[in-house]
Design an enzyme around this catalytic site. Structure first.
Site, PDB file in Angstrom:
ATOM      1  CB  SER A   1     -17.793 -60.764  13.821  1.00 41.42           C
ATOM      2  OG  SER A   1     -16.450 -61.097  13.510  1.00 41.42           O
TER       3      SER A   1
ATOM      4  CB  THR B   1     -18.789 -52.771  16.156  1.00 41.51           C
ATOM      5  OG1 THR B   1     -19.992 -53.003  15.412  1.00 41.51           O
ATOM      6  CG2 THR B   1     -18.808 -51.347  16.691  1.00 41.51           C
TER       7      THR B   1
ATOM      8  CG  MET C   1     -17.932 -62.434   9.005  1.00 46.69           C
ATOM      9  SD  MET C   1     -18.316 -63.079  10.619  1.00 46.69           S
ATOM     10  CE  MET C   1     -19.957 -62.399  10.888  1.00 46.69           C
ATOM     11  CG  LEU C   2     -13.000 -62.844   4.135  1.00 44.14           C
ATOM     12  CD1 LEU C   2     -13.068 -63.036   2.628  1.00 44.14           C
ATOM     13  CD2 LEU C   2     -12.057 -63.861   4.764  1.00 44.14           C
TER      14      LEU C   2
ATOM     15  CD  GLU D   1      -6.111 -69.623   8.941  1.00 45.83           C
ATOM     16  OE1 GLU D   1      -6.034 -68.843   9.908  1.00 45.83           O
ATOM     17  OE2 GLU D   1      -6.307 -69.240   7.768  1.00 45.83           O
TER      18      GLU D   1
ATOM     19  CG  HIS E   1      11.262 -71.431 -16.417  1.00 47.32           C
ATOM     20  ND1 HIS E   1      10.387 -72.393 -15.944  1.00 47.32           N
ATOM     21  CD2 HIS E   1      12.462 -72.048 -16.607  1.00 47.32           C
ATOM     22  CE1 HIS E   1      11.036 -73.553 -15.859  1.00 47.32           C
ATOM     23  NE2 HIS E   1      12.291 -73.374 -16.258  1.00 47.32           N
TER      24      HIS E   1
HETATM   25  P1  NAI Z   1     -16.743 -70.876   9.478  1.00 51.37           P
HETATM   26  O1  NAI Z   1     -18.164 -70.485   9.347  1.00 51.37           O
HETATM   27  O2  NAI Z   1     -15.801 -70.600   8.374  1.00 51.37           O
HETATM   28  O3  NAI Z   1     -16.648 -72.442   9.807  1.00 51.37           O
HETATM   29  C1  NAI Z   1     -17.350 -73.026  10.876  1.00 51.37           C
HETATM   30  C2  NAI Z   1     -17.504 -74.514  10.620  1.00 51.37           C
HETATM   31  O4  NAI Z   1     -18.123 -75.107  11.758  1.00 51.37           O
HETATM   32  C3  NAI Z   1     -18.371 -74.836   9.430  1.00 51.37           C
HETATM   33  O5  NAI Z   1     -17.648 -75.710   8.602  1.00 51.37           O
HETATM   34  C4  NAI Z   1     -19.614 -75.489  10.055  1.00 51.37           C
HETATM   35  O6  NAI Z   1     -20.189 -76.458   9.218  1.00 51.37           O
HETATM   36  C5  NAI Z   1     -19.058 -76.110  11.331  1.00 51.37           C
HETATM   37  N1  NAI Z   1     -19.996 -76.314  12.437  1.00 51.37           N
HETATM   38  C6  NAI Z   1     -20.952 -75.466  12.894  1.00 51.37           C
HETATM   39  N2  NAI Z   1     -21.568 -75.986  13.987  1.00 51.37           N
HETATM   40  C7  NAI Z   1     -20.985 -77.195  14.250  1.00 51.37           C
HETATM   41  C8  NAI Z   1     -21.163 -78.226  15.256  1.00 51.37           C
HETATM   42  N3  NAI Z   1     -22.059 -78.104  16.231  1.00 51.37           N
HETATM   43  N4  NAI Z   1     -20.382 -79.333  15.192  1.00 51.37           N
HETATM   44  C9  NAI Z   1     -19.467 -79.471  14.198  1.00 51.37           C
HETATM   45  N5  NAI Z   1     -19.255 -78.537  13.231  1.00 51.37           N
HETATM   46  C10 NAI Z   1     -19.987 -77.404  13.251  1.00 51.37           C
HETATM   47  O7  NAI Z   1     -16.255 -70.181  10.846  1.00 51.37           O
HETATM   48  P2  NAI Z   1     -14.835 -69.985  11.498  1.00 51.37           P
HETATM   49  O8  NAI Z   1     -13.822 -70.931  10.985  1.00 51.37           O
HETATM   50  O9  NAI Z   1     -15.125 -69.955  12.960  1.00 51.37           O
HETATM   51  O10 NAI Z   1     -14.441 -68.539  11.005  1.00 51.37           O
HETATM   52  C11 NAI Z   1     -15.270 -67.413  11.309  1.00 51.37           C
HETATM   53  C12 NAI Z   1     -15.140 -66.367  10.251  1.00 51.37           C
HETATM   54  O11 NAI Z   1     -13.831 -65.823  10.251  1.00 51.37           O
HETATM   55  C13 NAI Z   1     -15.404 -66.929   8.867  1.00 51.37           C
HETATM   56  O12 NAI Z   1     -16.217 -66.037   8.157  1.00 51.37           O
HETATM   57  C14 NAI Z   1     -14.038 -67.005   8.245  1.00 51.37           C
HETATM   58  O13 NAI Z   1     -14.069 -66.818   6.844  1.00 51.37           O
HETATM   59  C15 NAI Z   1     -13.284 -65.872   8.951  1.00 51.37           C
HETATM   60  N6  NAI Z   1     -11.873 -66.197   9.007  1.00 51.37           N
HETATM   61  C16 NAI Z   1     -11.120 -66.142   7.900  1.00 51.37           C
HETATM   62  C17 NAI Z   1      -9.799 -66.506   7.932  1.00 51.37           C
HETATM   63  C18 NAI Z   1      -9.015 -66.447   6.701  1.00 51.37           C
HETATM   64  O14 NAI Z   1      -9.455 -65.821   5.751  1.00 51.37           O
HETATM   65  N7  NAI Z   1      -7.862 -67.077   6.644  1.00 51.37           N
HETATM   66  C19 NAI Z   1      -9.147 -66.965   9.137  1.00 51.37           C
HETATM   67  C20 NAI Z   1     -10.039 -67.006  10.247  1.00 51.37           C
HETATM   68  C21 NAI Z   1     -11.337 -66.633  10.165  1.00 51.37           C
END
Ligand code: NAI
Length: 472
Positions: free
Chosen positions: A148, A146, A325-326, A190, A451
């Site tokens: 996140s 389900t 979460m990937l 992103e 190359h």
């Molecule tokens: P994240 O956990 O990767 O990053 C959240 C960031 O917010 C952290 O750097 C944290 O230190 C910061 N933070 C937390 N509370 C805060 C506050 N009050 N003020 C300022 N900074 C604060 O979460 P994100 O980017 O929302 O992604 C969620 C999930 O989705 C992650 O597990 C991510 O890996 C995954 N994801 C992966 C992608 C990819 O592989 N390209 C693309 C989008 C999401």
């Protein structure tokens, strides 16, 4: 008398983890249904996550390249402009193509699609509620996939218009003048890139001291420098604490290193505030208690090595359990879970899951960071190679970033590969394959690479581990 099972397996959730598992289970001969509450299949990744965001990223990158960089390679373009409604409509079309594709794959593989919200009524039964009414379903096994949902900050409640999460940020109907992004994780970076390229003045607030906590710090800092050059402002070691709205508009309050000297809190004006501070496991309405399924302190379903929950016939995978979460992690787990159910040798190698952030340049990595190896006391050697010395990157006018390989000092086994550069999301596959096969940096160095090509930068970094890169 207990109801006889309608299915061998019912998968709850049709994201990359759920739909892949359902198809694999059907291939293995199971009678399978997949329950999905949304009208479209594909979950967060296809509907509102990876796919729409990558469409926006790819297109806006083409736009700024044409506008800002074509001139210097001799292509004359005038009045380069981005048509936002066309961009959004094409994004929706890409999503539709892929979600419809899953429906086709379900038909082909005889996976029955059930639309509605599932809730457990016991360890072997669920009730599915939809506009058509309620339906009771019994199955031999269930797989919970389900996913996140975005985390909300207590003082910044989502309203979908001014205080938004990623689902909203991929569908804005106009470019905000000022955008504050809270969180410099993958989503924050992103979507900052997308809206900054489209003309918004983007300011990112991040608690940590650089982008992407968890990434190799040297690479994070290189990426930060590049994003600053693209016009994004960062305040690190800064925490968003709340928001206020007065006649002059919205203001985000924050405390931290960059707050005004002596001020209790500093305010940043914003038209839109994107909160991207992480996601949490989604088990809403599943009534896990009725089935005896336990969760941990963070609401994630607890599983054993075979993806089995505290209820013997209920399994769980993807964002709803622990781990990164990937989408690709969820897919691997989904396939492994149903293969184990079928008595096969399902397995996920958690040490070789690649991570990618689709900024420009892209950042991709697999395995350990330099900080992790240092903390663990592992002795290692480092090989680095910059894309400025890669012929193909120069031909492409994309010579930014570098490859960094970390190899065990004694065995030379590759322990981590970090790539900031053009097409890093594709380049990382070579490193993943090398690590899955237990390769040494010498193995990569002795592999013939075409190359001129971008992967030559990986080979040169592997040579650099032993101090013998040719082109630097
Ligand atoms: P994240 O956990 O990767 O990053 C959240 C960031 O917010 C952290 O750097 C944290 O230190 C910061 N933070 C937390 N509370 C805060 C506050 N009050 N003020 C300022 N900074 C604060 O979460 P994100 O980017 O929302 O992604 C969620 C999930 O989705 C992650 O597990 C991510 O890996 C995954 N994801 C992966 C992608 C990819 O592989 N390209 C693309 C989008 C999401």
């Amino acid at each position: 008398m207990a109801k006889t099972a309608d299915y061998d397996l019912v998968v709850i959730g049709s994201g990359p983890g759920g739909y892949t598992a359902a198809i694999r289970a059907a291939q293995l001969g199971m009678k399978v249904a997949c329950v999905e509450k949304e009208p479209k299949l594909g979950g967060t990744c296809l509907r509102v996550g990876c796919i729409p965001s990558k469409t926006l990223l790819e297109t806006t990158e083409k736009f700024v390249t044409a506008r800002d960089r074509f001139g210097r390679i001799g292509i004359t373009c005038q009045n380069v402009a981005m048509d936002l409604p066309v961009l959004m409509a094409r994004k929706d079309k890409v999503v539709d193509t892929l979600t419809t594709g899953i429906a086709g794959l379900f038909k082909k593989n005889k996976v029955e699609r059930i639309t509605g919200t599932a809730a457990f009524t016991g360890p072997k039964t669920i009730k599915v509620t939809s506009a058509a009414g309620e339906k009771s379903i019994a199955a031999e096994k269930f797989l919970i996939a389900t996913g996140s949902v975005p985390i909300e900050l207590p003082n910044l409640k989502f309203d979908g218009r001014k205080i938004i999460h990623s689902d909203h940020a991929i569908a804005l109907d106009r470019v905000p003048e000022k955008m504050v992004v809270i969180g410099a994780g993958a989503i924050g970076l992103e979507l900052s890139s997308v809206w900054s390229r489209l003309g918004a003045k983007v300011t990112v607030l991040e608690i940590y001291h650089t982008t992407l906590p968890g990434a190799d710090e040297e690479m994070s800092k290189l990426m930060e420098k590049s994003l600053r050059e693209q016009g994004i402002t960062f305040h690190f070691t800064s925490q968003a604490t709340g928001i206020k709205e007065d006649k002059s508009g919205l203001k985000v309050r924050f405390v931290g290193k960059d707050a005004k000297p002596g001020a209790v809190e500093t305010e940043l004006p914003a038209d839109v505030v994107l909160v991207a501070v992480g996601r949490k496991a989604y088990t809403g309405g599943l009534n896990l208690a009725a089935a005896g399924v336990q969760t941990d302190s963070r609401g994630r379903i607890t599983i054993n090595h075979a993806f089995q929950t505290s209820a013997a016939d209920i399994f769980a995978i993807g964002d709803v359990v622990a781990g990164p979460m990937l989408a690709h992690k969820a897919e691997e787990e989904g396939v492994a879970a149903v293969e184990l159910m079928a008595g096969k040798a399902g397995h996920v190698n958690y040490d070789t899951i690649p991570l990618v952030v689709y900024t420009a340049p892209e950042l991709a990595w697999v395995g350990k960071t330099q900080e992790e190896l240092t903390t663990q006391g592992v002795k290692f050697r480092i090989g680095k190679f910059r894309f400025t010395a890669n012929a193909r990157a120069l031909c492409m006018d994309e010579a930014h970033g570098m490859v960094k390989i970390l190899a065990d000092e004694y065995s030379d086994r590759v322990l981590g590969v970090h790539i900031l550069g053009p097409q890093a999301s594709s380049l990382i596959s070579e490193a993943v394959m090398a690590m899955v096969m237990g390769a040494s940096s010498e193995d990569i160095a002795r592999t013939c690479h075409a190359h001129p090509s971008l992967p030559e930068a990986i080979r040169e970094a592997a040579l650099a581990v032993d101090g013998r890169a040719i082109n630097s």
